[in-house]
Design a protein around this motif. Structure first.
Motif, PDB file in Angstrom:
ATOM      1  N   ASP A 106     -26.845  32.977 -63.332  1.00  0.00           N
ATOM      2  CA  ASP A 106     -26.459  34.282 -62.823  1.00  0.00           C
ATOM      3  C   ASP A 106     -25.712  34.131 -61.499  1.00  0.00           C
ATOM      4  O   ASP A 106     -25.538  33.037 -60.976  1.00  0.00           O
ATOM      5  CB  ASP A 106     -27.674  35.201 -62.671  1.00  0.00           C
ATOM      6  N   GLU A 107     -25.290  35.266 -60.951  1.00  0.00           N
ATOM      7  CA  GLU A 107     -24.452  35.245 -59.751  1.00  0.00           C
ATOM      8  C   GLU A 107     -25.156  34.578 -58.570  1.00  0.00           C
ATOM      9  O   GLU A 107     -24.525  33.923 -57.742  1.00  0.00           O
ATOM     10  CB  GLU A 107     -24.044  36.676 -59.380  1.00  0.00           C
ATOM     11  N   GLU A 160     -23.826  42.436 -56.370  1.00  0.00           N
ATOM     12  CA  GLU A 160     -24.190  43.489 -57.309  1.00  0.00           C
ATOM     13  C   GLU A 160     -22.964  44.292 -57.746  1.00  0.00           C
ATOM     14  O   GLU A 160     -22.829  44.637 -58.927  1.00  0.00           O
ATOM     15  CB  GLU A 160     -25.231  44.414 -56.666  1.00  0.00           C
ATOM     16  N   THR A 163     -20.845  42.328 -60.222  1.00  0.00           N
ATOM     17  CA  THR A 163     -21.477  42.352 -61.539  1.00  0.00           C
ATOM     18  C   THR A 163     -21.183  43.669 -62.261  1.00  0.00           C
ATOM     19  O   THR A 163     -20.853  43.689 -63.459  1.00  0.00           O
ATOM     20  CB  THR A 163     -22.995  42.153 -61.406  1.00  0.00           C
TER      21      THR A 163
END
Length: 204
Positions: A106-107, A160, A163
């Protein structure tokens, strides 16, 4: 030098857009922001075509709060006289952080490096920098997807928002360059209200 097909197409589209006086949006605070044309506005993001632009840049080996802050202060002090002419240099918004991601997951798990930049308006005289880390860079005409948000941006909120932007672009059936994005801020750290922030991903 050959030009990639997406860049060539962007340049062709740019040539077809009628030339008009650039009117910077209000969040540029009456400064000469990099010029762009809005191609389309979607519910959660905007598609823009930026004209070629020049930037004053400091590379960062790791995109974290410490390195980004150091790079931003290096650029800030340059504009306040830490240059060969000891001259003040007025540069417009936005300040940007370009991020290149590496690795899987994930990021939060990906390794990130990149650069911090301020735009250079056409005709600006740039004294030679005292700091060797400062360099001039060129961004060719480029098409980007942009998501805007308010508040005081942080590494967490930026991640965020990227995303969310990527998910929105995918939902519209469009593609973008993976593992690369830009975070842009249009306000001084001293301004705590009505702030304008953006994240960009590059259209393929």
């Amino acid at each position: 030098m050959t030009m990639a097909l997406p860049d060539l197409l962007a340049l062709c589209v740019l040539c077809l857009i009628p030339v008009a006086a650039w009117k910077a949006p209000s969040f540029c605070h009456e400064t000469n922001c990099p010029e762009y044309t809005v191609i389309h506005t979607y519910p959660d993001f905007e598609e823009r075509l930026y004209r070629p632009s020049h930037w004053l840049t400091v590379d960062v080996s790791k995109v974290d709060m410490e390195e980004v802050k150091t790079a931003m202060f290096t650029l800030y002090y340059y504009t306040k006289g830490e240059n060969k002419d000891k001259a003040d240099v007025k540069l417009p918004w936005p300040s940007t952080i370009q991020v290149e991601e590496e690795g899987e997951g994930d990021e939060q798990q990906k390794q990130k490096h990149g650069s911090v930049s301020w735009p250079i308006p056409s005709g600006t005289h740039l004294p030679k920098a005292n700091a060797h880390a400062i360099k001039e860079t060129h961004l060719p005409a480029v098409r980007v997807y942009v998501r805007s948000f308010g508040g005081v941006a942080s590494e967490k909120s930026g991640t965020e928002e990227v995303t969310k932007l990527r998910a929105s672009v995918k939902a519209m059936g469009m593609t973008f360059v993976p593992n690369r994005f830009v975070a842009a801020g249009y306000d001084s750290p001293l301004n705590l209200i009505n702030r304008h922030n953006e994240v960009w991903v590059f259209a393929e």
